[in-house]
Design an enzyme around this catalytic site. Structure first.
Site, mmCIF file in Angstrom:
data_model
loop_
_atom_site.group_PDB
_atom_site.id
_atom_site.type_symbol
_atom_site.label_atom_id
_atom_site.label_comp_id
_atom_site.label_asym_id
_atom_site.label_seq_id
_atom_site.Cartn_x
_atom_site.Cartn_y
_atom_site.Cartn_z
ATOM 1 N N GLU A 70 -24.005 -0.709 -20.746
ATOM 2 C CA GLU A 70 -25.258 -0.775 -21.513
ATOM 3 C C GLU A 70 -25.999 0.558 -21.452
ATOM 4 O OE1 GLU A 70 -28.694 -3.117 -20.013
ATOM 5 O OE2 GLU A 70 -28.462 -4.273 -21.849
ATOM 6 N N TYR A 115 -30.893 1.034 -28.635
ATOM 7 C CA TYR A 115 -30.125 0.217 -27.690
ATOM 8 C C TYR A 115 -28.662 0.223 -28.125
ATOM 9 C CZ TYR A 115 -28.354 -3.812 -25.168
ATOM 10 O OH TYR A 115 -27.609 -4.628 -24.346
#
Ligand code: ADP
Ligand code: MG
Length: 398
Positions: free
Chosen positions: A207, A119
């Site tokens: 993101e 992530y």
């Protein structure tokens, strides 16, 4: 403003961020050509909606199967089948709410052989007034749950705008992700490219989930979500061109035409307020008395009668609205202008629900006179507390 994954990847590609090859399609008939162009042997058919959690999402319609909004295809026929099933159907994910979102675009992408999923995100951090990165080994899944259950698995750092990304930032990311050698170098490279893209395009949030390591040792952005700072869009015509209004709330689009600060919410009391602070306080007090606001709306300091009428129309057009609360503190904005706007709007669109009006400040007496002599069924209120209680009582009486 948000954009689709495939658009976000195109933006990142301009800055040299490694992404997979892919083709966006709008119709099932386009699937075959897209799949052939990519060549295979592995394809991924990805629903393009402005919401995450697509992989684990479910389609409402049986025709689409119950399977997720991101599917791996092993043949061109499979790509065609999936495209047929997904396009036009409604995908429900953890982020769409129960209503789900209709899938009108697909991204057919080269399938990657994934070794690990990480992530990585960047956002404007108000605490440090800098752009901060958040990185974790726990990619591909719900980062909020990781933050809650295992916060030690999340590493965060901010970038000094005077120096930009430095080699030590790259080392921090590599260390957090357990990367060494060439992969550590790639990590540093990606961080500096993402930062460059973030600043150049006035992003608010970026993101990458997941950022993957492929089995042949390449780091790649496999998903991308970007939101842009709306206040800076005037200098990014290329980004504005990517806007997909079908993904936005109709009421919010209407509000932007009147230049109103409007956010749709899911409650039942429509609110028209001047000033963002007073609007927030109004939402709070409605909650305090046990009901929920249907919207945030700041008509601004210098609203004209036309703007007030526009705002009123947007509120009354919302079928969830069971009552309306107008709360105005007249300063620059004068109470009589608001009152005339409300009266004109009610005359134009009618009033099927109770309306409480609280006016205070400049020209308040004239404002009250306009409302009371209008013959409209308006409940006057003296202060915020009184107004909130009155509208809550009125909608409960039904
Ligand atoms: P969402 O976050 O909306 O579920 P993603 O783009 O992150 O959508 O896709 C979900 C998962 O599907 C990823 O975590 C990854 O495991 C897999 N996936 C996505 N794109 C590809 C691809 N091009 N090749 C192989 N697997 C993929
Ligand atoms: Mg994802």
């Amino acid at each position: 403003m948000n954009i689709h994954e495939y658009q976000a990847k195109a933006v990142l590609k301009e800055f040299g961020v490694p992404v997979s090859r892919g083709v966006a399609i709008f119709k099932p008939e386009e699937a075959e050509a897209a799949a052939k162009e990519l060549g295979g042997p592995l394809w991924v058919v990805k629903s393009q909606i402005h919401a995450g959690g697509r992989g684990k999402g479910k389609f409402k319609e049986a025709a689409a199967g119950e399977k997720g909004g991101v599917r791996l295809a092993k043949s061109i026929d499979e790509v065609k089948d999936f495209a047929q099933q997904m396009l036009g159907n409604t995908l429900v994910t953890i982020q769409t709410g129960e209503a789900g979102k209709q899938v009108n675009r697909l991204y057919i992408e080269d399938g990657s052989d994934i070794e690990k999923e990480f992530y990585l995100s960047a956002l404007v951090d108000r605490e440090t007034s800098r752009i901060s990165f958040v990185v974790s080994t726990e990619g591909g899944m719900d980062i909020e749950a990781v933050a809650h259950d295992t916060p030690e698995k999340i590493k965060s750092f901010s970038i000094d705008p005077a120096t930009g990304v430095m080699p030590h930032h790259g080392r921090t990311v590599a260390e957090a992700l357990g990367l060494t050698g060439d992969l550590a170098k790639q990590a540093g490279d990606i961080v500096s490219k993402l930062y460059a893209a973030f600043v150049a395009k006035d992003m608010e949030m970026l993101e990458i989930n997941p950022l993957i390591v492929t089995t042949d040792g390449q780091l790649r952005a496999l998903d991308a979500k970007i939101s842009f700072d709306s206040n800076a869009l005037y200098r990014h015509k290329d980004i504005v061109a990517l806007r997909d209004t079908t993904e936005e709330d109709e009421k919010e689009i209407a509000a932007s035409k009147y230049d109103l600060a409007y956010i749709a919410l899911d409650g039942t009391i429509g609110c028209m307020v001047n000033g963002a602070g007073l609007a927030m306080a109004t939402l709070d007090i409605i909650k305090l008395y046990g009901e929920s606001p249907a919207n945030f709306l700041d008509v601004g300091g210098g609203a004209t009668e036309e703007k007030v009428t526009g705002a009123f129309k947007i509120i009354t057009a919302d079928p969830n609205v069971k009552g309306i609360l107008v709360n105005i503190f007249g300063g620059i904005m004068k109470c009589d202008v608001i009152a005339s706007g409300v009266v004109a709007a009610v005359k134009a669109v009618g009033l099927q629900v109770p309306l409480v009006v609280r006016l205070e400040g400049t020209n308040v007496e004239e404002g009250k006179r306009i409302i009371s002599s209008s013959g409209l069924n308006v409940l006057p209120a003296d202060d915020l507390d009184d107004a909130a209680q009155k509208i809550v009582a009125a909608i409960r009486k039904g």
